[in-house]
Design a protein around this motif. Structure first.
Motif, PDB file in Angstrom:
ATOM      1  N   ARG A  79       0.829  -1.200   0.000  1.00 40.16           N
ATOM      2  CA  ARG A  79       0.000   0.000   0.000  1.00 40.16           C
ATOM      3  C   ARG A  79       0.866   1.253   0.000  1.00 40.16           C
ATOM      4  NH1 ARG A  79      -5.277  -0.942   1.380  1.00 40.16           N
ATOM      5  NH2 ARG A  79      -5.697  -2.997   2.283  1.00 40.16           N
ATOM      6  N   LEU A  99       2.718   1.836  -3.345  1.00 39.03           N
ATOM      7  CA  LEU A  99       1.811   2.276  -4.405  1.00 39.03           C
ATOM      8  C   LEU A  99       1.462   3.751  -4.226  1.00 39.03           C
ATOM      9  CD1 LEU A  99      -0.633  -0.734  -4.872  1.00 39.03           C
ATOM     10  CD2 LEU A  99       1.092   0.117  -6.447  1.00 39.03           C
ATOM     11  N   ALA A 100       1.291   4.144  -2.970  1.00 40.17           N
ATOM     12  CA  ALA A 100       0.915   5.530  -2.701  1.00 40.17           C
ATOM     13  C   ALA A 100       2.007   6.496  -3.127  1.00 40.17           C
ATOM     14  CB  ALA A 100       0.610   5.706  -1.224  1.00 40.17           C
ATOM     15  N   MET A 133       4.066   6.140  -5.625  1.00 37.10           N
ATOM     16  CA  MET A 133       4.480   6.006  -7.010  1.00 37.10           C
ATOM     17  C   MET A 133       4.382   7.302  -7.788  1.00 37.10           C
ATOM     18  SD  MET A 133       3.104   2.335  -8.241  1.00 37.10           S
ATOM     19  CE  MET A 133       3.426   2.738  -9.957  1.00 37.10           C
ATOM     20  N   ARG A 156       6.694  -0.806  -9.850  1.00 34.49           N
ATOM     21  CA  ARG A 156       5.907  -1.618 -10.776  1.00 34.49           C
ATOM     22  C   ARG A 156       6.596  -2.959 -11.010  1.00 34.49           C
ATOM     23  NH1 ARG A 156       4.511   2.458 -13.652  1.00 34.49           N
ATOM     24  NH2 ARG A 156       6.318   2.418 -15.010  1.00 34.49           N
ATOM     25  N   ARG A 158      -3.711  -9.598 -22.434  1.00 37.80           N
ATOM     26  CA  ARG A 158      -4.092  -8.935 -21.185  1.00 37.80           C
ATOM     27  C   ARG A 158      -4.819  -9.902 -20.252  1.00 37.80           C
ATOM     28  NH1 ARG A 158      -4.646  -3.853 -19.221  1.00 37.80           N
ATOM     29  NH2 ARG A 158      -3.643  -3.106 -21.112  1.00 37.80           N
ATOM     30  N   ASP A 213      -4.418  -9.458 -11.101  1.00 36.36           N
ATOM     31  CA  ASP A 213      -4.907  -8.077 -11.079  1.00 36.36           C
ATOM     32  C   ASP A 213      -6.125  -7.962 -10.162  1.00 36.36           C
ATOM     33  OD1 ASP A 213      -2.923  -7.394 -12.807  1.00 36.36           O
ATOM     34  OD2 ASP A 213      -4.182  -7.290 -14.596  1.00 36.36           O
ATOM     35  N   LEU A 214      -7.026  -8.909 -10.317  1.00 39.22           N
ATOM     36  CA  LEU A 214      -8.235  -8.848  -9.488  1.00 39.22           C
ATOM     37  C   LEU A 214      -7.920  -9.133  -8.021  1.00 39.22           C
ATOM     38  CD1 LEU A 214     -10.940 -10.486 -11.786  1.00 39.22           C
ATOM     39  CD2 LEU A 214     -10.550  -8.058 -11.291  1.00 39.22           C
ATOM     40  N   ASN A 266      -6.513  -5.991  -6.621  1.00 40.42           N
ATOM     41  CA  ASN A 266      -7.596  -5.041  -6.405  1.00 40.42           C
ATOM     42  C   ASN A 266      -8.401  -5.400  -5.151  1.00 40.42           C
ATOM     43  OD1 ASN A 266      -9.585  -2.935  -7.502  1.00 40.42           O
ATOM     44  ND2 ASN A 266     -10.846  -4.752  -7.109  1.00 40.42           N
ATOM     45  N   LEU A 278      -6.373  -4.477  -2.097  1.00 41.19           N
ATOM     46  CA  LEU A 278      -6.265  -3.041  -1.846  1.00 41.19           C
ATOM     47  C   LEU A 278      -7.583  -2.449  -1.368  1.00 41.19           C
ATOM     48  CD1 LEU A 278      -3.987  -1.971  -4.830  1.00 41.19           C
ATOM     49  CD2 LEU A 278      -3.416  -2.003  -2.392  1.00 41.19           C
ATOM     50  N   ARG A 325      -4.620   7.214  -4.193  1.00 37.53           N
ATOM     51  CA  ARG A 325      -3.460   6.454  -3.726  1.00 37.53           C
ATOM     52  C   ARG A 325      -3.255   6.649  -2.228  1.00 37.53           C
ATOM     53  NH1 ARG A 325      -0.087   4.735  -7.790  1.00 37.53           N
ATOM     54  NH2 ARG A 325      -0.498   5.656  -9.835  1.00 37.53           N
ATOM     55  N   GLY A 326      -3.275   7.888  -1.826  1.00 35.73           N
ATOM     56  CA  GLY A 326      -3.033   8.203  -0.425  1.00 35.73           C
ATOM     57  C   GLY A 326      -4.039   7.537   0.494  1.00 35.73           C
ATOM     58  N   LEU A 341      -5.936   4.912  -0.080  1.00 41.29           N
ATOM     59  CA  LEU A 341      -5.770   3.454  -0.066  1.00 41.29           C
ATOM     60  C   LEU A 341      -4.629   3.061   0.865  1.00 41.29           C
ATOM     61  CD1 LEU A 341      -6.311   2.372  -3.767  1.00 41.29           C
ATOM     62  CD2 LEU A 341      -7.735   1.872  -1.786  1.00 41.29           C
ATOM     63  N   ASP A 363     -12.640  -2.698 -11.801  1.00 42.39           N
ATOM     64  CA  ASP A 363     -11.561  -3.273 -10.997  1.00 42.39           C
ATOM     65  C   ASP A 363     -10.247  -3.261 -11.769  1.00 42.39           C
ATOM     66  OD1 ASP A 363     -13.378  -3.705  -9.009  1.00 42.39           O
ATOM     67  OD2 ASP A 363     -13.575  -5.859  -9.333  1.00 42.39           O
ATOM     68  N   LEU A 364     -10.326  -3.656 -13.018  1.00 40.64           N
ATOM     69  CA  LEU A 364      -9.100  -3.698 -13.815  1.00 40.64           C
ATOM     70  C   LEU A 364      -8.605  -2.285 -14.126  1.00 40.64           C
ATOM     71  CD1 LEU A 364      -9.759  -6.670 -16.269  1.00 40.64           C
ATOM     72  CD2 LEU A 364      -8.349  -6.614 -14.203  1.00 40.64           C
ATOM     73  N   ARG A 415      -8.952   0.286 -12.175  1.00 31.93           N
ATOM     74  CA  ARG A 415      -8.350   0.753 -10.936  1.00 31.93           C
ATOM     75  C   ARG A 415      -6.942   0.160 -10.777  1.00 31.93           C
ATOM     76  NH1 ARG A 415     -11.788  -1.413  -7.535  1.00 31.93           N
ATOM     77  NH2 ARG A 415     -13.349   0.175  -7.981  1.00 31.93           N
ATOM     78  N   ASN A 416      -6.861  -1.116 -11.064  1.00 27.76           N
ATOM     79  CA  ASN A 416      -5.565  -1.776 -10.967  1.00 27.76           C
ATOM     80  C   ASN A 416      -4.567  -1.151 -11.938  1.00 27.76           C
ATOM     81  OD1 ASN A 416      -3.869  -4.254 -10.249  1.00 27.76           O
ATOM     82  ND2 ASN A 416      -3.912  -4.274 -12.496  1.00 27.76           N
ATOM     83  N   GLN A 417      -5.035  -0.882 -13.140  1.00 27.03           N
ATOM     84  CA  GLN A 417      -4.174  -0.275 -14.143  1.00 27.03           C
ATOM     85  C   GLN A 417      -3.660   1.081 -13.672  1.00 27.03           C
ATOM     86  OE1 GLN A 417      -3.310  -1.529 -17.112  1.00 27.03           O
ATOM     87  NE2 GLN A 417      -2.236   0.282 -17.894  1.00 27.03           N
ATOM     88  N   LEU A 452      -3.458   2.198 -10.580  1.00 34.77           N
ATOM     89  CA  LEU A 452      -2.572   2.109  -9.420  1.00 34.77           C
ATOM     90  C   LEU A 452      -1.192   1.614  -9.806  1.00 34.77           C
ATOM     91  CD1 LEU A 452      -5.037   0.774  -6.698  1.00 34.77           C
ATOM     92  CD2 LEU A 452      -3.993   3.033  -6.829  1.00 34.77           C
ATOM     93  N   LEU A 453      -1.127   0.690 -10.724  1.00 35.92           N
ATOM     94  CA  LEU A 453       0.173   0.130 -11.105  1.00 35.92           C
ATOM     95  C   LEU A 453       0.910   0.996 -12.110  1.00 35.92           C
ATOM     96  CD1 LEU A 453       0.344  -3.724 -11.614  1.00 35.92           C
ATOM     97  CD2 LEU A 453       1.457  -2.280  -9.930  1.00 35.92           C
ATOM     98  N   PHE A 454       0.190   1.507 -13.089  1.00 35.99           N
ATOM     99  CA  PHE A 454       0.879   2.191 -14.178  1.00 35.99           C
ATOM    100  C   PHE A 454       0.659   3.692 -14.181  1.00 35.99           C
ATOM    101  CE2 PHE A 454       0.192  -2.180 -15.410  1.00 35.99           C
ATOM    102  CZ  PHE A 454       1.457  -2.563 -15.820  1.00 35.99           C
ATOM    103  N   VAL A 497      -5.873   0.989 -23.774  1.00 39.16           N
ATOM    104  CA  VAL A 497      -6.011   0.108 -22.628  1.00 39.16           C
ATOM    105  C   VAL A 497      -7.485  -0.076 -22.284  1.00 39.16           C
ATOM    106  CG1 VAL A 497      -5.587  -0.109 -20.158  1.00 39.16           C
ATOM    107  CG2 VAL A 497      -3.763   0.684 -21.670  1.00 39.16           C
ATOM    108  N   ASP A 504      -9.112  -2.280 -24.745  1.00 42.70           N
ATOM    109  CA  ASP A 504      -8.634  -3.626 -24.506  1.00 42.70           C
ATOM    110  C   ASP A 504      -9.430  -4.291 -23.374  1.00 42.70           C
ATOM    111  OD1 ASP A 504      -6.816  -5.099 -25.920  1.00 42.70           O
ATOM    112  OD2 ASP A 504      -5.319  -5.082 -24.295  1.00 42.70           O
TER     113      ASP A 504
END
Lengths: 232, 232, 232, 232
Positions: A134, A137-138, A140, A151, A183, A190-191, A194, A197, B134-135, B137, B190-191, B193-195, B197-199, B207, B210
């Motif tokens: 957590r 990620l915050a 980043m 990442r 993907r 990924d799920l 999620n 988090l 981010r913060g 979470l 969900d995906l 959000r994940n995208q 947070l990660l990227f 994306v 996709d």
DNA sequence: TTTTAACCGAGACGGTACGTCCCGTCTTGGC
DNA sequence: GCCAAGACGGGACGTACCGTCTCGGTTAAAA
């Protein structure tokens, strides 16, 4: 004068009483000063160790450079010489141990492999690692170099092992090769990420089963045509 | 005894000049406060406004109670009386505006609805809201009450609008009703959000396309049997 | 890994530009500090100076650690590292100057010596020192170590000089040696102190003359038998 | 929303639960609300009582208007309506009790009278009154009206009773009438006060005997000629 | 082998923010 | 009206860390 140890410049080492364990009969056991001063790799290792201890005791949010240095019996400068921030130090500490490593299971069947892998990952993030994740990620947003590092670290926790599992499934003919680079391949992790988090730990087995059986496997086993809808 | 007007009316000021701002046209010269002291809702609004300004200028990570108070021309105590932490203040500030609200699109077709919604969400998190998310979470580990709050806030950003979109699709017969309450329903957000947070941001249209076309729509339009694999 | 120059020299700056102010002629533009960071005695002196300035401007009661630190261009921590309280800081500041020093007069006669000394003391306490004295006396209850310190400081303001005066009088044969160590020796300064504390400043010359001529000199010049009354 | 009791204006009394002891069966014993609300003299008395309790528990230095109000179960405004400062409140509280009153002893002889009186005074200042005295003296610089008040209060603690004692001695013929209005009259209490302020409590009997026998009685019983020295 | 320069440990330094306490004023109901 | 309660704007408290800098020591490589 109370409180003050005035005598020039607060010199703590007055020549004579320099060594904190001047008494040669006292046990120097618990002290790191077993002869030469630590340097380079040895010192670095000690710092990372201290970092991990702090992490497990107080968590990422409360970790401070000050306490890490003190715990490692060194100065803050030694930390800043190596890592420019708390986040990088912590990330390095995680990598230095096998903290983020996951052994890809090999049960002989895709479904059980994936399920087992997900369980392992769920267990990981239920450890202190969860809070660390957590926190990283915050942070980043700070700068893109750092973001890339995080990442890659995060991507190592699950997807790499997952890929191995998938490759074995391809060899067994359970799934088709193109899945590997689609993907869809990482949807399971990924799920899971999620879920962690948003809902925190622990992630129950039911949730894992749900993700795997209701979402992930349908996507990679019996892939529907890529473009489901063909227009607006 | 000085100061006391015992056995009288204790009036410290002579009736007329009692009110410091009796005449609104009078010169507010020496004081920066124009009217009466702000209280309750009015003050709260001013604080939340100041919070939002700070957020957009310096972001969540650099936001301090001190600066917010100063900007709102009040004291820190007024903040702590209402919110026990930075995180709660910020969360409230976000909610107070329509910052997290998303209007569910209604284009007449599921795919375009979902795509449009995802684009809106991607735009949201590309704003300062991204850093805030981010913060928040990151601080969910603090305590479960707070975690719940964040969860509900975050869950409002996308899934609620998404549900509306899905309900319309059910009415049009594009998808089946059971999808609404299945885990598949939220896979798109969900995906995303994940995208994010990660990227990080911005999340490109590619994306989004996709995710929607290759993962989400296949899952909800032509659902494969729930249990794809039949054993371990 | 960013930032790190592992297995190298960890040099963060390139040898030449190491010192941030190597060239004194260079523009110190963005920084308000002219030279190297102050430490030890130098910093201490600056703090004490700032304390004295604050004292003379606002007095003891309004003096705050915050303003002293700010005026000395340092942080509060630098103060608390040296003095555990406002009172100790102030006491030290007083001692650091000759603020409490009194030069024993030498006119050749006891009466004029004492009178002159009393006038000097009266002038002292009419300066900011008066308020400081009140403040310190008020805080003597805190702890006995501190009380002792104050006592010694206060006892230095008058009695030491007074003793010198008395010793010269003994040499001249004006008074007898035993007076030096009797309680009578300090009656003059004791009464002056009491006068100042009860009636404030300025202490008029009449009062001083009264104390000296009507009380002090009779006590030490023509001492009555020690036990005046002989029973109850 | 955690922490906040948001609902308009923080109304603590929501109409229904107004009374803190709504339950009629509960014992309203310890509560001040025995019917009508306190006003005027009754309220004032309660406040002074609370002040005295605070004084004896925490001392003058730590006493705050906030705590006094809370202890008296009233608001701060009720205090400021009557006393403009902590010091005046405290002074009033002291006077309201017999805290500062001393009964002049009447043993039939001057020496024993004075000694006894000094003992009583020494006992007084060894009580919380001592700290209060220090505090009040420290604040005398504030303004001259206040200083006068303090002076009169302090002057009441000893000198008034001492005067009675002296008057009886005049009647008995032990001392001459002019002593009453001379500066010598108060030397005993002046020196006692000085002793207390410099050396704290308790003041030993030896010190008292010393002051009385070696200084005070010689001064007032066998007065030396007023002008001891005859010029500089 | 002797220098010499980097590194180590410790911790002071200037600074920012924390969360709390209290100030003295002001407002709001209720009695 | 005053009373009880407590919010309000403000200031200072003493603490914790930040990231930098300085100060003697080692200690290992260069001379």
């Amino acid at each position: 004068m109370p409180h003050r140890e005035r005598n020039g410049l607060y010199k703590t080492s007055s020549g004579v009483t320099l060594s904190p364990n001047a008494d040669p009969t006292a046990a120097p056991a618990a002290d790191h000063r077993k002869g030469p001063r630590r340097r380079g790799a040895e010192l670095e290792k000690a710092i990372l160790m201290a970092t991990l201890e702090e992490l497990s005791e107080t968590g990422y949010a409360e970790l401070t450079m000050e306490r890490v240095a003190s715990r490692a019996r060194t100065g803050k400068a030694a930390l800043y010489r190596r890592w420019s921030s708390r986040a990088e130090l912590v990330m390095d500490a995680c990598r230095s141990t096998g903290l983020t490593a996951v052994e890809p299971p090999d049960t002989g069947a895709l479904r059980s492999d994936v399920t087992e892998l997900m369980r392992q990952l769920a267990a990981k993030v239920a450890s202190p690692l969860g809070g660390i994740l957590r926190g990283l990620l915050a942070e980043m947003t700070r700068d893109s170099d750092f973001a890339k590092l995080v990442r890659e670290s995060v991507h190592t926790v699950g997807p790499v092992a997952l890929r191995t599992v998938l490759e074995r499934a391809v060899e067994r003919g359970e799934i088709q090769p193109w899945v590997l680079d689609s993907r869809r391949a990482t949807v399971a992790t990924d799920l899971l990420r999620n879920q962690f988090l948003l809902f925190g730990t622990p992630v129950s087995d039911d949730v894992i089963t749900d993700i795997v059986d209701d979402i992930y496997l349908p996507l990679i086993l019996h892939p529907a045509p890529k473009r489901a809808g063909d227009g607006t």
